[in-house]
Every structure is written in structure tokens, then in C-alpha cells.
Design a protein around this motif. Sequence first.
Motif, PDB file in Angstrom:
ATOM      1  N   ALA A   1       0.734  10.181  -2.956  1.00 58.41           N
ATOM      2  CA  ALA A   1       0.723   9.552  -1.637  1.00 58.41           C
ATOM      3  C   ALA A   1       0.033  10.430  -0.617  1.00 58.41           C
ATOM      4  O   ALA A   1       0.157  11.648  -0.631  1.00 58.41           O
ATOM      5  CB  ALA A   1       2.153   9.251  -1.205  1.00 58.41           C
TER       6      ALA A   1
ATOM      7  N   PHE B   1      15.276   1.124 -14.751  1.00 53.98           N
ATOM      8  CA  PHE B   1      14.053   1.888 -14.974  1.00 53.98           C
ATOM      9  C   PHE B   1      13.791   2.811 -13.783  1.00 53.98           C
ATOM     10  O   PHE B   1      13.481   3.990 -13.958  1.00 53.98           O
ATOM     11  CB  PHE B   1      12.889   0.912 -15.182  1.00 53.98           C
ATOM     12  CG  PHE B   1      11.525   1.546 -15.161  1.00 53.98           C
ATOM     13  CD1 PHE B   1      11.148   2.416 -16.151  1.00 53.98           C
ATOM     14  CD2 PHE B   1      10.631   1.230 -14.156  1.00 53.98           C
ATOM     15  CE1 PHE B   1       9.885   2.995 -16.138  1.00 53.98           C
ATOM     16  CE2 PHE B   1       9.372   1.793 -14.139  1.00 53.98           C
ATOM     17  CZ  PHE B   1       8.996   2.682 -15.129  1.00 53.98           C
TER      18      PHE B   1
ATOM     19  N   MET C   1      13.524   7.677  -9.314  1.00 52.76           N
ATOM     20  CA  MET C   1      13.220   7.186  -7.969  1.00 52.76           C
ATOM     21  C   MET C   1      14.454   7.301  -7.084  1.00 52.76           C
ATOM     22  O   MET C   1      15.577   7.169  -7.549  1.00 52.76           O
ATOM     23  CB  MET C   1      12.804   5.717  -8.039  1.00 52.76           C
ATOM     24  CG  MET C   1      11.372   5.580  -8.427  1.00 52.76           C
ATOM     25  SD  MET C   1      10.845   3.882  -8.355  1.00 52.76           S
ATOM     26  CE  MET C   1       9.352   4.048  -9.303  1.00 52.76           C
TER      27      MET C   1
ATOM     28  N   TYR D   1       5.966   0.423  -3.337  1.00 53.71           N
ATOM     29  CA  TYR D   1       6.007   0.635  -4.782  1.00 53.71           C
ATOM     30  C   TYR D   1       7.447   0.763  -5.263  1.00 53.71           C
ATOM     31  O   TYR D   1       7.839   0.192  -6.292  1.00 53.71           O
ATOM     32  CB  TYR D   1       5.193   1.894  -5.124  1.00 53.71           C
ATOM     33  CG  TYR D   1       5.200   2.225  -6.576  1.00 53.71           C
ATOM     34  CD1 TYR D   1       4.353   1.558  -7.455  1.00 53.71           C
ATOM     35  CD2 TYR D   1       6.073   3.173  -7.081  1.00 53.71           C
ATOM     36  CE1 TYR D   1       4.371   1.841  -8.798  1.00 53.71           C
ATOM     37  CE2 TYR D   1       6.099   3.461  -8.423  1.00 53.71           C
ATOM     38  CZ  TYR D   1       5.250   2.791  -9.284  1.00 53.71           C
ATOM     39  OH  TYR D   1       5.285   3.068 -10.614  1.00 53.71           O
TER      40      TYR D   1
ATOM     41  N   TYR E   1       3.758   8.777  -8.684  1.00 50.75           N
ATOM     42  CA  TYR E   1       3.170   8.036  -7.563  1.00 50.75           C
ATOM     43  C   TYR E   1       3.395   8.752  -6.234  1.00 50.75           C
ATOM     44  O   TYR E   1       2.523   8.798  -5.368  1.00 50.75           O
ATOM     45  CB  TYR E   1       3.756   6.616  -7.500  1.00 50.75           C
ATOM     46  CG  TYR E   1       5.205   6.594  -7.078  1.00 50.75           C
ATOM     47  CD1 TYR E   1       5.548   6.358  -5.764  1.00 50.75           C
ATOM     48  CD2 TYR E   1       6.230   6.853  -7.984  1.00 50.75           C
ATOM     49  CE1 TYR E   1       6.880   6.375  -5.359  1.00 50.75           C
ATOM     50  CE2 TYR E   1       7.536   6.882  -7.601  1.00 50.75           C
ATOM     51  CZ  TYR E   1       7.865   6.643  -6.287  1.00 50.75           C
ATOM     52  OH  TYR E   1       9.164   6.681  -5.881  1.00 50.75           O
ATOM     53  N   TYR E   2       4.597   9.340  -6.086  1.00 54.59           N
ATOM     54  CA  TYR E   2       4.931   9.941  -4.790  1.00 54.59           C
ATOM     55  C   TYR E   2       4.146  11.222  -4.534  1.00 54.59           C
ATOM     56  O   TYR E   2       3.994  11.650  -3.394  1.00 54.59           O
ATOM     57  CB  TYR E   2       6.442  10.203  -4.711  1.00 54.59           C
ATOM     58  CG  TYR E   2       6.946  11.140  -5.776  1.00 54.59           C
ATOM     59  CD1 TYR E   2       7.153  12.491  -5.501  1.00 54.59           C
ATOM     60  CD2 TYR E   2       7.194  10.693  -7.073  1.00 54.59           C
ATOM     61  CE1 TYR E   2       7.604  13.353  -6.478  1.00 54.59           C
ATOM     62  CE2 TYR E   2       7.636  11.550  -8.053  1.00 54.59           C
ATOM     63  CZ  TYR E   2       7.834  12.881  -7.755  1.00 54.59           C
ATOM     64  OH  TYR E   2       8.266  13.737  -8.724  1.00 54.59           O
TER      65      TYR E   2
ATOM     66  N   ARG F   1       0.763  -1.226   0.000  1.00 54.22           N
ATOM     67  CA  ARG F   1       0.000   0.000   0.000  1.00 54.22           C
ATOM     68  C   ARG F   1       0.805   1.293   0.000  1.00 54.22           C
ATOM     69  O   ARG F   1       0.246   2.361  -0.139  1.00 54.22           O
ATOM     70  CB  ARG F   1      -0.942   0.022   1.231  1.00 54.22           C
ATOM     71  CG  ARG F   1      -2.002  -1.050   1.245  1.00 54.22           C
ATOM     72  CD  ARG F   1      -2.923  -0.963   0.038  1.00 54.22           C
ATOM     73  NE  ARG F   1      -3.461   0.365  -0.169  1.00 54.22           N
ATOM     74  CZ  ARG F   1      -4.602   0.804   0.321  1.00 54.22           C
ATOM     75  NH1 ARG F   1      -5.338   0.005   1.051  1.00 54.22           N
ATOM     76  NH2 ARG F   1      -5.016   2.023   0.070  1.00 54.22           N
ATOM     77  N   THR F   2       2.097   1.238   0.209  1.00 60.38           N
ATOM     78  CA  THR F   2       2.831   2.482   0.433  1.00 60.38           C
ATOM     79  C   THR F   2       3.793   2.809  -0.713  1.00 60.38           C
ATOM     80  O   THR F   2       4.104   1.962  -1.551  1.00 60.38           O
ATOM     81  CB  THR F   2       3.655   2.407   1.726  1.00 60.38           C
ATOM     82  OG1 THR F   2       4.686   1.434   1.550  1.00 60.38           O
ATOM     83  CG2 THR F   2       2.787   2.001   2.910  1.00 60.38           C
ATOM     84  N   THR F   3       4.255   4.054  -0.697  1.00 65.51           N
ATOM     85  CA  THR F   3       5.252   4.466  -1.691  1.00 65.51           C
ATOM     86  C   THR F   3       6.500   3.602  -1.566  1.00 65.51           C
ATOM     87  O   THR F   3       7.100   3.223  -2.571  1.00 65.51           O
ATOM     88  CB  THR F   3       5.656   5.939  -1.496  1.00 65.51           C
ATOM     89  OG1 THR F   3       5.918   6.151  -0.124  1.00 65.51           O
ATOM     90  CG2 THR F   3       4.581   6.872  -1.954  1.00 65.51           C
TER      91      THR F   3
ATOM     92  N   MET G   1      13.518   6.834 -13.963  1.00 65.12           N
ATOM     93  CA  MET G   1      12.298   7.535 -13.582  1.00 65.12           C
ATOM     94  C   MET G   1      12.550   8.496 -12.425  1.00 65.12           C
ATOM     95  O   MET G   1      11.640   9.162 -11.971  1.00 65.12           O
ATOM     96  CB  MET G   1      11.201   6.537 -13.171  1.00 65.12           C
ATOM     97  CG  MET G   1      10.561   5.779 -14.313  1.00 65.12           C
ATOM     98  SD  MET G   1       9.956   6.818 -15.651  1.00 65.12           S
ATOM     99  CE  MET G   1       8.670   7.746 -14.823  1.00 65.12           C
TER     100      MET G   1
ATOM    101  N   ALA H   1       4.609   5.524 -12.484  1.00 67.29           N
ATOM    102  CA  ALA H   1       6.006   5.596 -12.045  1.00 67.29           C
ATOM    103  C   ALA H   1       6.522   7.027 -11.954  1.00 67.29           C
ATOM    104  O   ALA H   1       7.450   7.311 -11.208  1.00 67.29           O
ATOM    105  CB  ALA H   1       6.895   4.785 -12.992  1.00 67.29           C
ATOM    106  N   GLY H   2       5.906   7.962 -12.695  1.00 70.49           N
ATOM    107  CA  GLY H   2       6.411   9.321 -12.681  1.00 70.49           C
ATOM    108  C   GLY H   2       5.833  10.184 -11.564  1.00 70.49           C
ATOM    109  O   GLY H   2       6.436  11.168 -11.177  1.00 70.49           O
TER     110      GLY H   2
ATOM    111  N   GLY I   1       2.671   7.846   3.602  1.00 65.59           N
ATOM    112  CA  GLY I   1       3.090   7.281   2.324  1.00 65.59           C
ATOM    113  C   GLY I   1       2.120   6.263   1.757  1.00 65.59           C
ATOM    114  O   GLY I   1       2.504   5.416   0.967  1.00 65.59           O
TER     115      GLY I   1
ATOM    116  N   LEU J   1      -0.555   4.863  -0.662  1.00 70.10           N
ATOM    117  CA  LEU J   1      -0.935   5.170  -2.033  1.00 70.10           C
ATOM    118  C   LEU J   1      -2.425   4.929  -2.245  1.00 70.10           C
ATOM    119  O   LEU J   1      -2.959   3.918  -1.789  1.00 70.10           O
ATOM    120  CB  LEU J   1      -0.138   4.288  -2.999  1.00 70.10           C
ATOM    121  CG  LEU J   1       1.356   4.563  -3.076  1.00 70.10           C
ATOM    122  CD1 LEU J   1       2.049   3.480  -3.887  1.00 70.10           C
ATOM    123  CD2 LEU J   1       1.626   5.921  -3.676  1.00 70.10           C
TER     124      LEU J   1
END
Lengths: 357, 505
Positions: free
Chosen positions: B364, A223, A229, A212, B360-361, A207-209, A227, B357-358, B368, B370
Motif C-alpha cells: 500500500a 481465510f 488480517m 481489500y 497487500y498491506y 482501491r484501498t487496503t 491470513m 492476501a499475504g 492505503g 493499493l
Amino acid sequence: MKSLAPIIRTVLTILLALLVGGIIMQLSGKDALNAYGVLLNSAFGNPRAIANTLLTATPLIFTGLATLIAFRAGIFNVGVEGSLYVGAFAAAWVGFTFTGLPALPLIGLCFSAGALVGGLWGLIPGYLKARLRVDEIVTTIMLNYVAILFTDYLVTGPFFVPGMANAMSAQVAEQAQLPRLVERSQLNASFILALVSVIVVAWLLRRTTLGYEVKTIGSNPLFARWMGMPVARTILLVMFISGLLGGLAGAGQVLGVHYRFVSGFSRGLGFDGIVVALLGRNSPLGALLAALFLGALRNGSSTMEMFTQIPRDLIDIVIALVIFFVAVEISFGWLKRRTIAAATPEAEQKGQADGLA
Amino acid sequence: MSFLELRGIRKTYPGVLANDDISLHVEAGEIHGLVGENGAGKSTLMKLLYGMEQPDAGEIRLNGKRVMIANPQDAIRLGIGMVHQHFQLVPSLTVAENIALGAEPRYGPFLNRFRLRRQVQALSEQFGLQVDPNALVSDLPVGLQQRVEILKMLYRNARLLILDEPSAVLTPQEVESLFGVLRRLVAGGCTAIFITHKLYEIMALCTRATVLRRGRVVGTVQTVDTTPSEIARLMVGHEVEAPVITEAPADGRRRPRLEVRNLQITSGSRRATQIDLTVFGGEILGIAGVEGNGQQELVEALIGVADGVSGEVLLDGESITRVPTRTRRERGLALIPEDRQTEGLSKAMAIWENLSAGDYYQQAQGLGVLPLGQMRAMAAGLLNRFDIRATDERVGVGTLSGGNAQKVVIARELMRDPSVLVAVQPTRGLDIGAAGFVQEQLLRLRGAGVGVLLISADLDELLALSDRIAVLFNGRIVAQFPRAAATREQIGLAMAGKTMSENIL
């Protein structure tokens, strides 16, 4: 859920391992059916047997979670054993030092210390990997020895207790000893903490960042980086959490079973976490089931040894077979996916390019 | 009687009919073109012919005799040689050693270098393929490496050469020289099958061409009797329209959106590059160049994943040189990377996860957490808007076709209304329909005032879409042309590093 297929495959794998293990028993002149019967009975036959199975499973749940969260991020953390040792010692130290505190704060402090120290221990290889790109397999394996020998030094040197046969610390305060859950079994409150950890880790991953990011980095780090991250930060965080769970495993054993730090007490509980994570297919719920399965085998085999002529080593062989078949099955599945992918026209060119490059 | 005859060839893979009842004649001494879109079955057919795969049905006849080709060794024994798109050479060995590898002349257990050199020399004279047998392959330009590949097959007495997209890695001049080589080989008694999807190559080189579509032969044409648009129609199954380009906005309205000043990348063993360029709003700046001349380094420096970068990158006038990737994206930099499978997507994850992916944060909530439902709903909306063909947003990206996978990348990059889009080979490996969609999107952005940097090895694409074309050679921009002044020849010369002062603006 998504699909039952992986569960069915795992069960089949286990059955196959039990079958081959049974054949080995028969070949060495034992009655395999009887052995498995006794094993099953010793693991689940009465409330006390079940409690002992859960007791054996408790540290494996922690170390399984610790391992799988790292695996999910593509980090091969073999250092849970080390975190477990330093965490265990930290918990014991708080437990026999702050003896004036009441039960709840003291237990909370013991677990916090174990978790924190275990987590910090995990940060060492985490930092080396995230910032300096040092391979974590080597560093974590090496740091295990450091942790085991360092804690051994602590209880034979600075924290030596005279009059003890083995190297061990002083006993933790009585109020720091975790309450037992069942009569005549050492099953204690750390099992409940383990169950809570399963839920928390599952929630984190789903459920969280962070979950992910773990998934993305674990499946395609390039990737993730392209992106934007925070890859390094995620690696650090994951290694901290992994170490933290290892520390909790150690603290739970100290506060719930041994009541003190005993040098070399774990004998590979951290490494068993790898088996649990593999068998549980890197899922928290799967790890819980795998830990219970392994706990049942371990607990059952020690009783079985007493009632039959079958040495528990044979059960270790069965466990090894389970790992073997799971590993084969996972790589086989991977191979099959590759072959199908290579055969579709879309992948045709790409696959050809890969193959020839 | 034909030299090579395929009768009713059929090949299925699980769930896919790759070749369906394919019949084909190749006459001795001809260069036979094999054209079709990606996935039309060209590669499969050639794998069958070269023994890498076995047909489910049908037969292969060589000089009228039915032959069974169980593996590439059989193929070579029958005189069939394949020149792969990706060369199979050992860079650290010499030309002669590479040519003979696996079939070397020996003195007992030792390599007979003298005889080897003589054989290779004789061979290259016989077919007019000049190449120094003692040169290391790693020192040779790509065009000559390809020559070594061809010689390798001739050394094994191949008389039927299969060339799989041989022009993809060459400059226009190298392509011309390859054509010369092939014409000489044919004059010397060889036969060739030439696989391509570039129509002008078919027209220039081949006597006849067979067109494949969805695993079937849709026609065999005499190139003298046909036109490129006729072949294109056969390939796609309907009329193909070229993208329509309007004039770029007048200079007064243009403002620089991406500026690269004296950009140098000196990372590890990689080539240092030094690049200056400016992309204005509302234009497409094309970057031409043979692969490996600094394109990847440029992209990595722009997106912020390269080490050892100096110089300056400005986005809408603000420096982003020392800013992390995430911040660059937040400021409006979007990227369609060259390799969508590794740099642009995570194959193991679902469509909606890739689309998130670009940002998501930014979605939140506290702790955190989602909003998964909301993210999936948004992804479902994008599926619709960008016409991504999938059952739903939870499908794994790895199962999508190349075109749909590329649409996922494009949807993710364009939904944030970027100010600059860097697109690297955005249509590579896509069928004509999907490629057209991608090109439309680039032109739409251009119309909306976005600065588009289009990096491509496909000159046709660059010529069709770019307002200006800059040529990258050996890590530098060696020439720039406005579209009106750009010709294939001039760009080709610049791609090979030969600059003429009048080309430089």
C-alpha cells in the motif's frame, strides 16, 4: 466493466415487479397504464419533478451506501436508522447552538458532528461483534429503538421548545440551512454530498487496503483470519463508516429539508438503505441508481395519488414486489451456481463430502 | 452371466463428460476394485449405481435382468448398499437404533426394542461383525462406526456393497480388520465394489480391479497377474516416478527452526493437547495420526488463530507464542492449510487477490491506496513461475481445479522465502501430477534449508517424504521414528495409541 448481465437481470426484475403491480392495479379496477404514465410524468415530467425525485433519493443514497459497505464486509448492519437519528440530532444541536459561526464553518461542523455521532453509534454494535462476537442483527435492531426514543426524549425533555405542536428542536441558524439547487424544490446541497460519498465509497472499496480487507472478510472471514488480517479492526472501521454515512443522511435531512430535528422524522430511511443496497447489488454506483429509482417511485406516487384514484400504497406494493423479486433472483442465482459447482468433477468429491457430512 | 453388469454407461454434467461408455462386469462373490484418480469418474459411476443420479445412456443389469434405479430406495430394494466415505450415522443413538433407522421393527406405533436387538445380534453373528448393539455410536472408534455402516446395509438385505474409499479414515490395523470383515462377507454370499486410490489395498484385497481414467475404463486387471506400478501406469496414462529424496544434511549443520514446547490448547469443548516437537532446517518432519487427534489444534496454535493456548512456540529461536498471525507470517512462517477452499483461499475472489492476501498491506502507498496494476503484474508472474493453469490472473479462484487452486496457495506461501512451512494434507484431492508438483516443492524447500512440518493422514506420503515421523494420538506426540526405522506397522500401532517403549526415541 465486468459484465452487463447483472444490470440486465436487475432491469428485468424491476419490469417484472412493475408488471405484477400493474396486474394488481387492474384487478382492483384501476387503469394501470394510465397510473404508470402519471407516475412517470410526476417523477420526471418537468425540472421541478426531477428535482423532487433527486431530493427523495438523497437520504436513500447515503443509507444505501451505509448498508452496502457493511454488507460487503459480511456484516448485516440493520442499524443505519439509529445512526441516522443520532446523527441528525447532533447536526441540529450544533446548528442551533453555535449560531454565531459563519455559514461554511457552521455547515462543516454540523455535518462533522452528525457523521461523528452516527459513526460512534455504529461502533457500539461494531465493538460487540468484533470483540465479543455478539450477533449484530439483534444489537443493531435494538439500538434503533434506543436512538429513536432517545432523540424523542431529547426534544420533548432537555431541548423542548415551547409552543410547538410536535416534538421538535429549535431551528438551526439560518446560515446553517443548506442552499437550494432548484427553484420551488427543496433539493439542496446535501444531494451533491451524497454524490461525492458515492465516489468516495467506490474508491475506498476498489482501491484501498480497507476495501481489500472488506472484500476478503466479506467473502471468507476464516481465510482472512488465517491470513492474519486485522479482522476486528476492519469490522470496527466498517461499522464506523457505515454509521457515519447514516449520520450524514440524518444531518442532510436536518440541514437541507427540516431545518430542525423532528422526532421520528425518518420513518425508515435507514431501512430503505437495505432495499437500495440489495437492488444496487452492493455496488456504490448500483446503489445510486437504485436510490434514484426508489426516489422516482416515491416522489411520483405522491403526485399520482393526487391526480388519479390510485392510492400510493399500491406503489409501496410495487416497491415490495421489486424487493421480493430481487431477493428471489439473488437466491436463485446462488442456487444455480451451487448446482453447477456440484456437477463439475473437481467439486464432485468436495460436494459429496459437504452433502454427507 | 455376471452378477452385475454395466453396459455403455454415459453421464455428462454441464461441460463435463463424467462417464463415457463405461462397461463393467462384477461376478458374484468377488471383491471388485475400482481405481482412478480424483475426477476419473468413480464417484459418478457409483452414484448412478446407487440411484443418486441417472445415466444419460447405457444400462445396468443385475443377475442378467435390466434394472432401473431411480433413487437410493430402489437400489436398496435391489440389494445394493452403499457405505459412504463420510458416515451417515446419528451419534446420539445406539448401534442398533442406527442400524434400523427408517426400517425399525414396531409394535404398533412403538419401537420394538427387543426384536431390534435380536435382529442386530443375529446379523452381526451371521457375518462375524462383532459390535455391541447397545453402545452409543458416539462412543465407538471410527473403525467400529464403519462396521455399523456396513451392518446398516446388511440389515436392509444388501448383497452388493459399494464401499467408497473406506480406508481413508482408518489406521493400518483398522484397515486390516476391515479387509477381514469384507473377506467374511464375501464368503457369506455378498459381493463388494471397493473404491480406492491406494494400490496396495487393491493388491491385498481384490480379485479383479477396473481402472478409470477421465471417465473411461482403461482396463480391468486380475490382481494376481499385475503389479502396482502397472495399475498406476493405467491410472495416470504414463510411467510414475517416485520422488527422489537425498539424505538430510548432517547433524552439525542442522539448526532448529521451529520449536514447540509443552504446547497446550484448551479451547472450549475441544480436546486439550500437549505437544512438544522440533523441526530442524533442511528436514521434513512428518506428523502421522488419525484425523481428529489434535492436528487441527496444533495448526491453529502455530498460525495463531486458536484461543486458550499455553506453552511456547519458537521460530528460529524467537518466541512467537504471543504474537499475532500477521507478525508470525512476517517472521517466516508459511502455511498450506488442510482445507484450501475455506482456510487457504477465498473462492469468490480473483487469483491475483488471493495471491496478494499475504502482503497487500506492505504494497500500500499513501492513504492505503493499493497499486492494483503492480499487484496484478506480480500475480501474472507467479502464474508463470508456479505453472498455474488459468487464462489470466483475474480468473476467480473458485473456477480452478483442485491442483491449480493448491498451486495458488503454494505460490502465495512460498514467494516470501519462508523459514518454516507447515503443510497439512497438501496433496489431498489432487491428481497425481499436481500431487507430484506439491511434493517436489516440499523437497525443494527442504533442500534450501527450510524446516517443513508435514501433517498428513496418508502414511504412504509420510513414508516417502519425511526425514522423521512423529505420531500424534489423542493430542500428544506418542512416538517418533527416524525414517530408516519407521515401518507401517509400528506407526499404525502408535496411531492407535499403543506405544511400545522401544519405539520412542
